[in-house]
Write a protein that holds these residues in place. Sequence first.
Motif, short mmCIF file in Angstrom:
data_model
loop_
_atom_site.label_atom_id
_atom_site.label_comp_id
_atom_site.label_asym_id
_atom_site.label_seq_id
_atom_site.Cartn_x
_atom_site.Cartn_y
_atom_site.Cartn_z
N THR A 34 -4.90 52.60 -62.54
CA THR A 34 -5.03 53.96 -62.01
C THR A 34 -6.47 54.33 -61.66
O THR A 34 -7.43 53.69 -62.10
N ILE A 35 -6.60 55.41 -60.90
CA ILE A 35 -7.91 55.89 -60.46
C ILE A 35 -8.38 57.08 -61.31
O ILE A 35 -9.23 57.86 -60.89
N PHE A 36 -7.84 57.20 -62.53
CA PHE A 36 -8.18 58.33 -63.39
C PHE A 36 -8.72 57.86 -64.73
O PHE A 36 -8.37 56.79 -65.22
N THR A 37 -9.57 58.71 -65.33
CA THR A 37 -9.96 58.54 -66.72
C THR A 37 -9.92 59.91 -67.38
O THR A 37 -10.26 60.92 -66.74
N VAL A 38 -9.49 59.96 -68.63
CA VAL A 38 -9.35 61.22 -69.36
C VAL A 38 -10.19 61.14 -70.63
O VAL A 38 -10.05 60.20 -71.42
N VAL A 39 -11.06 62.13 -70.81
CA VAL A 39 -11.97 62.17 -71.96
C VAL A 39 -11.93 63.57 -72.56
O VAL A 39 -11.83 64.56 -71.84
N THR A 40 -12.01 63.65 -73.90
CA THR A 40 -11.98 64.94 -74.59
C THR A 40 -13.38 65.48 -74.82
O THR A 40 -14.26 64.75 -75.32
N ASP A 41 -13.59 66.73 -74.48
CA ASP A 41 -14.82 67.44 -74.84
C ASP A 41 -14.55 68.12 -76.19
O ASP A 41 -13.82 69.11 -76.25
N PRO A 42 -15.12 67.60 -77.29
CA PRO A 42 -14.78 68.13 -78.61
C PRO A 42 -15.30 69.54 -78.86
O PRO A 42 -14.74 70.27 -79.69
N ILE A 43 -16.35 69.94 -78.17
CA ILE A 43 -16.89 71.29 -78.35
C ILE A 43 -15.93 72.31 -77.75
O ILE A 43 -15.59 73.32 -78.37
N LYS A 44 -15.48 72.04 -76.54
CA LYS A 44 -14.56 72.96 -75.86
C LYS A 44 -13.10 72.73 -76.26
O LYS A 44 -12.23 73.51 -75.86
N GLU A 45 -12.83 71.63 -77.00
CA GLU A 45 -11.47 71.24 -77.35
C GLU A 45 -10.62 71.18 -76.07
O GLU A 45 -9.57 71.80 -75.96
N TYR A 46 -11.12 70.39 -75.15
CA TYR A 46 -10.56 70.34 -73.80
C TYR A 46 -10.59 68.91 -73.29
O TYR A 46 -11.60 68.22 -73.44
N LYS A 47 -9.47 68.48 -72.70
CA LYS A 47 -9.41 67.15 -72.09
C LYS A 47 -9.71 67.28 -70.59
O LYS A 47 -9.03 68.01 -69.89
N LEU A 48 -10.75 66.56 -70.16
CA LEU A 48 -11.10 66.61 -68.75
C LEU A 48 -10.68 65.32 -68.07
O LEU A 48 -10.71 64.24 -68.66
N THR A 49 -10.25 65.46 -66.83
CA THR A 49 -9.82 64.31 -66.03
C THR A 49 -10.84 64.06 -64.93
O THR A 49 -11.23 64.97 -64.21
#
Length: 399
Positions: A150-165
């Motif tokens: 796939t052309i995607f990667t998903v990583v979590t921002d632990p400060i914002k408690e948010y998963k960014l793509t």
Amino acid sequence: MYLERLNQFSLGPDLLFGVGAISHVPEIINREGFKKVMIICDEGIEKAQILEKVLEKIRKSNAQITVFSNVEANPTTDTVKTGMHLLKKFRPDLLIGLGGGSPIDVAKALGILATNGGRITDYEGIDRFSNQPLPLLAIPTTAGTGSEVTIFTVVTDPIKEYKLTVGGSMLAPKWAVIAPALTITLPPKLTAATGLDALVHAIESYTSTMSYALTETLALDAIRTISSNLRQAVFNGENLSARRKMLYGSLVAGIAFNNTRLGNVHAMSHPLSAKYHVPHGVANSVLLPHVMEFNLPAAPGKFLNIAKSIGEYIDPTQTLMANAYKAIEAVKQLSRDIHIPKDFSEYQIRESDILPMAEDAMKSGNIAVNPRKTNIEDVVSLYKKTMGRTSFETDSVLE
């Protein structure tokens, strides 16, 4: 006037699939002239001796090798930052992502930063980076995420408690080396969660509003393959035939959704993983039947085809909706058979967090391609159906 949508199909990396596939890795390294190889994996890969098996092959090349094995489930921006320290010191010209979706996603993120600089949060969205990432060779050890194509990667921002793509046309691995034998030691619980995650990919790709004939053919093939082999892989991990077919199903589902995106399940699973550390496969698995019930009225014909692909009997005396609902019952039965949790009660999710999670879910591009138009009230309702009775009762205790 009706305008037909332009469909652009992307296959992704060069594929090597089958017994002995990893034996070809040193050939790739030498042929392409790579001198320094950085392997990204997790501790479980080390403990299962998979890393050593791969290193044994790679040592036959002419390249220097270093290993970054600190990747966790739902990897964070901090993990990417730590990996960059090693990358800058070692200066690899090839990255190898070895493991499930987490190591491969971290490898993708490192590849972007190696040639574009900055922080991974700078590149949230699609095609936000300009320079070609470092070459990446992916070796999946789970049949689940499809990250190897796939052309995607998903990583979590632990400060914002948010998963960014982060996504982009240049982000897919250059090579995917798929060796069924590497999945034999995967424990039953992980086999179940990652396998059902692959089924989610196939179902959401098939029902996506971006789907078309080619992606639908791939998605239905993946649904057939995964649903008929997942139980065998869970309850007899050494069944190499089932393992091979699960890897194939996951791969085909990945190729399909790489061209269609997904749907509400993935939009809703990311906030759960970011805030409560629910494993991605478990989050998707629990959400799936609820989202299917929500979506069925918008695409009953497609759900009928899903039921057929899973092997359900279609009764000509019953209505379309009744036969289509069999797809949902089949998914529920599969989940029960492989011991997927029926809800998120063990994670003690607070009712006060549901609205913020729903707001995060609505930011996902996957919501836009879900077959049924979805608003934030719908997402809140779906979350509440998955929480389990005990979750809301604990709010007063936890406050």
